[in-house]
Design an enzyme around this catalytic site. Sequence first.
Site, PDB file in Angstrom:
ATOM      1  N   PHE A 136       0.870  -1.182   0.000  1.00 54.53           N
ATOM      2  CA  PHE A 136       0.000   0.000   0.000  1.00 54.53           C
ATOM      3  C   PHE A 136       0.904   1.229   0.000  1.00 54.53           C
ATOM      4  O   PHE A 136       1.682   1.434   0.929  1.00 54.53           O
ATOM      5  CB  PHE A 136      -0.918   0.036   1.222  1.00 54.53           C
ATOM      6  CG  PHE A 136      -1.856   1.227   1.201  1.00 54.53           C
ATOM      7  CD1 PHE A 136      -3.082   1.143   0.566  1.00 54.53           C
ATOM      8  CD2 PHE A 136      -1.498   2.419   1.795  1.00 54.53           C
ATOM      9  CE1 PHE A 136      -3.945   2.239   0.529  1.00 54.53           C
ATOM     10  CE2 PHE A 136      -2.348   3.522   1.771  1.00 54.53           C
ATOM     11  CZ  PHE A 136      -3.576   3.426   1.130  1.00 54.53           C
ATOM     12  N   ASP A 220       9.581   2.758   1.460  1.00 52.18           N
ATOM     13  CA  ASP A 220       8.424   3.500   1.960  1.00 52.18           C
ATOM     14  C   ASP A 220       8.391   3.353   3.482  1.00 52.18           C
ATOM     15  O   ASP A 220       8.046   2.303   4.011  1.00 52.18           O
ATOM     16  CB  ASP A 220       7.157   2.926   1.328  1.00 52.18           C
ATOM     17  CG  ASP A 220       5.883   3.655   1.760  1.00 52.18           C
ATOM     18  OD1 ASP A 220       5.892   4.287   2.840  1.00 52.18           O
ATOM     19  OD2 ASP A 220       4.876   3.560   1.034  1.00 52.18           O
ATOM     20  N   LYS A 249       2.964  10.572   8.003  1.00 54.66           N
ATOM     21  CA  LYS A 249       2.327  10.134   9.232  1.00 54.66           C
ATOM     22  C   LYS A 249       2.945  10.763  10.479  1.00 54.66           C
ATOM     23  O   LYS A 249       2.682  11.913  10.781  1.00 54.66           O
ATOM     24  CB  LYS A 249       2.306   8.601   9.297  1.00 54.66           C
ATOM     25  CG  LYS A 249       1.313   7.977   8.310  1.00 54.66           C
ATOM     26  CD  LYS A 249       1.110   6.513   8.560  1.00 54.66           C
ATOM     27  CE  LYS A 249       0.108   5.905   7.591  1.00 54.66           C
ATOM     28  NZ  LYS A 249      -1.283   6.332   7.812  1.00 54.66           N
TER      29      LYS A 249
END
Length: 398
Positions: A136, A220, A249
């Site tokens: 994702f 990532d 985040k």
Amino acid sequence: MSNWSSRYEESMLGVFGTPMLVLARGEGVFVWDVDGKRYMDLLGGIAVNALGHAHPAVHAAIEKQARTLIHASNFFATMPQIELGEKIREVVAPGQPAKVFLANSGTEANEAALKIVKAHGKASGKSRILVLERAFHGRTLGALSLTYKEAYREPFAPLIPGIEWITPTVEALEAAFDENVAGIFVEPIQGEAGVLEVPAGFLERTRELCDEYGALMVVDEVQTGIGRTGKWMGHHGRGIVPDVVTLAKALGGGVPIGAAVTLTEVAGGILTPGMHGTTFGGNPVAAAAAIAVLDEITSKNLVSHAATLGAQWMENIRALNHPHIKAVRGQGLLIGIELDQPLAAKALKVALQEGFIVNAANPSTIRLAPPLIITAEQAGEFTDALWGILAKTYEEGE
């Protein structure tokens, strides 16, 4: 809360469905809904609220910067932007020739990384991009092209061509690589897939193959970075230097921000002036908040705290010897509790009723990603409640 819910449904585009709660405020690891009920937030805004809610250091940084300069266009630089870039270099890759592009989210960070890989491929005659199954990387069209789940991609097909998903094994990696690979995207731990760590040696072999074939390695770290795994970065300790690292985040502690960080000269020299940009990326208020987050994590030694508490917490959950817990996995304060039946969605609803916010990362896995400031006592409250939560879950699930 029903009035707020109906107002939400009337006013907001329904891409998230009906919200479970309407929240009014937060403090530390707790939030309160509009009816005044308190919940322990063990999801942390999906690994975002590294310092919990309403942290005074973040509040003070935002207030100070908002009184000074809220926005400047990308024709200009600001002091917070530059200072944050320097701090990101220190935590991601000290001693490396790192360069930082500030964006607004993890999706945007991965968009920038994808453009770097695409430009590298065009310049070197390479057209293939490898991504891991269950990956994702975001939902904008570029990042969505890298995201594995067919249900997310199919409504918007065709997306960017040349992207191939491989099983996250060293054998599949070696079989997929050739001289036509422009780059590969990897997550050290696939949080959205169920807190699944890549196998031992996978990242190291990826680096070797990228060097051998002239491909770029993108790691990532949107979910795993900024101390979440008990290390500043999930890939730290592996003896590798990626070409690009993406962040978001926890970086802003709740304020929208992302970053694409190039760590090698070949990656850092690809995007020349005019090839990429952003209006709000590097916003001075967001940058000031991120500086406060990094400083607080450093001064309070929260990276080490995440490593120690996370390891102990996982052992305590395993020690329950619950018949329906199949596995407990993760690193630091990114934890997956795998059930023996696909009842994670029911478990999160029961947990919510009991005053805990958790997440169903996949049909059988409960994900925990609490603020890094959570204490052992607070973690213990959830462990003590877990047996009862699962008892009610399985009663309702049968």
